[in-house]
Design a protein around this motif. Structure first.
Motif, PDB file in Angstrom:
ATOM      1  N   ILE A 171       0.837  -1.196   0.000  1.00  0.00           N
ATOM      2  CA  ILE A 171       0.000   0.000   0.000  1.00  0.00           C
ATOM      3  C   ILE A 171       0.880   1.258   0.000  1.00  0.00           C
ATOM      4  CG2 ILE A 171      -1.676   1.355   1.318  1.00  0.00           C
ATOM      5  CD1 ILE A 171      -2.880  -1.122   0.036  1.00  0.00           C
ATOM      6  N   THR A 172       0.599   2.138  -0.940  1.00  0.00           N
ATOM      7  CA  THR A 172       1.170   3.482  -0.947  1.00  0.00           C
ATOM      8  C   THR A 172       0.023   4.468  -0.825  1.00  0.00           C
ATOM      9  OG1 THR A 172       3.068   2.849  -2.309  1.00  0.00           O
ATOM     10  CG2 THR A 172       2.477   5.182  -2.270  1.00  0.00           C
ATOM     11  N   GLY A 173       0.039   5.261   0.233  1.00  0.00           N
ATOM     12  CA  GLY A 173      -1.061   6.191   0.448  1.00  0.00           C
ATOM     13  C   GLY A 173      -1.302   6.472   1.909  1.00  0.00           C
ATOM     14  N   MET A 174      -2.505   6.142   2.385  1.00  0.00           N
ATOM     15  CA  MET A 174      -2.892   6.537   3.743  1.00  0.00           C
ATOM     16  C   MET A 174      -3.778   5.475   4.380  1.00  0.00           C
ATOM     17  SD  MET A 174      -4.744  10.107   4.917  1.00  0.00           S
ATOM     18  CE  MET A 174      -6.393   9.798   4.271  1.00  0.00           C
ATOM     19  N   PHE A 175      -3.411   5.065   5.584  1.00  0.00           N
ATOM     20  CA  PHE A 175      -4.285   4.262   6.430  1.00  0.00           C
ATOM     21  C   PHE A 175      -5.068   5.212   7.327  1.00  0.00           C
ATOM     22  CE2 PHE A 175      -1.971   0.535   5.201  1.00  0.00           C
ATOM     23  CZ  PHE A 175      -2.814  -0.537   5.476  1.00  0.00           C
ATOM     24  N   LEU A 176      -6.357   4.977   7.445  1.00  0.00           N
ATOM     25  CA  LEU A 176      -7.234   5.877   8.185  1.00  0.00           C
ATOM     26  C   LEU A 176      -8.162   5.073   9.080  1.00  0.00           C
ATOM     27  CD1 LEU A 176      -8.721   8.628   8.675  1.00  0.00           C
ATOM     28  CD2 LEU A 176     -10.034   8.129   6.592  1.00  0.00           C
ATOM     29  N   SER A 177      -8.285   5.504  10.339  1.00  0.00           N
ATOM     30  CA  SER A 177      -9.298   4.924  11.219  1.00  0.00           C
ATOM     31  C   SER A 177      -9.873   6.018  12.100  1.00  0.00           C
ATOM     32  CB  SER A 177      -8.722   3.797  12.086  1.00  0.00           C
ATOM     33  OG  SER A 177      -7.758   4.299  13.002  1.00  0.00           O
ATOM     34  N   ASN A 178     -11.169   5.937  12.341  1.00  0.00           N
ATOM     35  CA  ASN A 178     -11.865   6.908  13.179  1.00  0.00           C
ATOM     36  C   ASN A 178     -12.748   6.147  14.161  1.00  0.00           C
ATOM     37  OD1 ASN A 178     -12.874   9.486  14.046  1.00  0.00           O
ATOM     38  ND2 ASN A 178     -14.724   9.088  12.866  1.00  0.00           N
ATOM     39  N   GLU A 179     -12.405   6.228  15.440  1.00  0.00           N
ATOM     40  CA  GLU A 179     -13.134   5.498  16.479  1.00  0.00           C
ATOM     41  C   GLU A 179     -13.164   3.996  16.199  1.00  0.00           C
ATOM     42  OE1 GLU A 179     -16.516   7.264  18.558  1.00  0.00           O
ATOM     43  OE2 GLU A 179     -16.520   8.827  17.016  1.00  0.00           O
ATOM     44  N   LEU A 180     -12.007   3.461  15.929  1.00  0.00           N
ATOM     45  CA  LEU A 180     -11.844   2.026  15.718  1.00  0.00           C
ATOM     46  C   LEU A 180     -11.254   1.347  16.944  1.00  0.00           C
ATOM     47  CD1 LEU A 180     -11.641  -0.565  13.898  1.00  0.00           C
ATOM     48  CD2 LEU A 180      -9.352   0.265  13.272  1.00  0.00           C
TER      49      LEU A 180
END
Length: 395
Positions: free
Chosen positions: A162-171
């Motif tokens: 993966i090239t980019g962004m890992f995102l989590s919100n209230e995980l």
């Protein structure tokens, strides 16, 4: 008194009858994620919702699209720092109803056409109920080839891919967590037993060597009766994210603290809470499978585990400062003051509410130390994480 979803209560009781008491972390896993009857995996009753204004709790994306728009702006800057790769991949784990993804994609299409044309957005969620909600909220995007895909688990993504962004919100706050207590100078773990038809807690030695080691590294100044949580699942998660990410940024949004704050001696009752119909309480044995369960995130240990596997700390801030750095005032300037939309957007910024309670940890890999707009304003410093790391986070 035990109440809750009958089939789930029976399933947990059966496991205890066969194997004896189970660690609380296992009880929480079954209550939230049992494949058939868990809180997050079971479809809500007709006409009800679990997440939202009429549910048990709400998230920032339920309040207003501002967070998704700000994240699209941050992703555009990260894309430039990475040399505008094709594809630029966003991996969102635990996307809930899909609202954050919908807001992000809408803003990205409007404000950054170049990124949108190269974007691949991956949703990771194993819950059939949540995936159905995501299908509804993302219907206009799912028909566009190559834009949005879904997988069940991080294991479905290849290492270094993966090239980019890992995102989590209230995980991470909803990851099953170990709960421990100091008794007579010893660290013991909370287990769950079944007596007289009711679930009850009991104290036993730590269930794993990893838990015992981490607990003892933290417990030097805890008084007798001190109770807290240790989320080993969150540390396993960030290690796996580090393996999968080739180049880019990991952005973790949740409510929590540095270890220095989370494990201070006067926070003697921990942070574990249950949410049922917008009310918070501390009893996990009522509404089993019908309520959310959470514990605050230890961002220091998350940062340390990431660094040990190649993720460097970019910065640490709160949601209010993060949104301000990304120009939230421009995003809400068109809203009529005192309108419901304006008040909703401001709700995300309140220092005594979501704006201050929610923290943002940013980590990077494969690029030089990036200067990100979301980290312009820093109520905390990276040193706050590093200082605690040297005292209590090494295990």
């Amino acid at each position: 008194m035990t109440t809750g979803h009958p089939e789930l209560v029976t399933a947990i009781a059966s496991e205890i009858a066969i194997s004896g008491p189970i660690p609380f972390v296992r009880f929480m896993e079954l209550a939230l994620y049992h494949p058939q009857f868990g809180y997050y995996t079971r479809s809500p009753e007709t006409g009800t919702e679990r997440i939202g204004w009429t549910g048990d709790f709400y998230t920032s994306s339920d309040v207003h699209p501002t967070l998704g728009h700000a994240l699209a702006r941050q992703a555009t800057q990260i894309d430039r720092l990475l040399g505008q790769p094709d594809p630029f991949t966003v991996v969102e784990m635990g996307p809930g109803k899909g609202l954050l993804a919908a807001h992000f994609l809408s803003a990205c299409r409007t404000e950054s056409h170049s990124l949108f044309e190269r974007l691949h957005y991956i949703l990771i969620d194993r819950s059939p109920a949540m995936r159905e909600s995501q299908r509804r909220h993302l219907s206009q995007w799912l028909s566009r080839p190559g834009l949005v895909s879904r997988v069940d688990d991080l294991d479905d993504l290849a290492p270094g891919n993966i090239t980019g962004m890992f995102l989590s919100n209230e995980l991470l706050d909803a990851f099953p967590t170990h709960r421990i207590q100091v008794t007579g100078g010893r660290v013991e773990e909370l287990w769950v037993d079944r007596q007289d038809g009711q679930f009850v807690e009991c104290l036993k030695p730590p269930s794993t060597a990893a838990l015992a080691q981490r607990a003892h590294s933290l417990a030097a100044h805890w008084p007798d009766g001190y109770r807290t949580e240790i989320n080993l699942n969150a540390l396993d998660w960030i290690r796996q994210v580090a393996r999968i990410l080739r180049r880019g940024v990991v952005l973790t949004i949740d409510y929590g603290h540095t270890a220095e704050d989370l494990y201070r001696s006067d926070r003697k009752n921990g942070t574990f809470l249950c949410y049922f119909k917008q009310s918070a309480h501390e009893d996990p044995f009522t509404h089993v499978g019908e309520q959310d369960m959470t514990a605050h995130v230890d961002f220091s240990s998350l940062a340390t585990a990431g660094e040990e596997h190649g993720l460097q700390v970019t910065g640490f801030t709160n949601q209010m400062s993060f949104l301000m750095g990304l120009g939230v005032e421009q995003l809400i300037a068109s809203l009529e003051p005192e309108s419901p939309e304006f008040r909703a957007a401001i709700h995300l910024l309140k220092p005594t509410g979501m704006g201050g309670t929610f923290k943002v940890l940013v980590q990077h890999k494969g690029i030089e130390q990036p200067q990100l707009d979301g980290l312009k304003f820093k109520p905390f410093f990276v040193e706050a994480l590093a200082r605690v790391e040297s005292h209590v986070c090494k295990s």
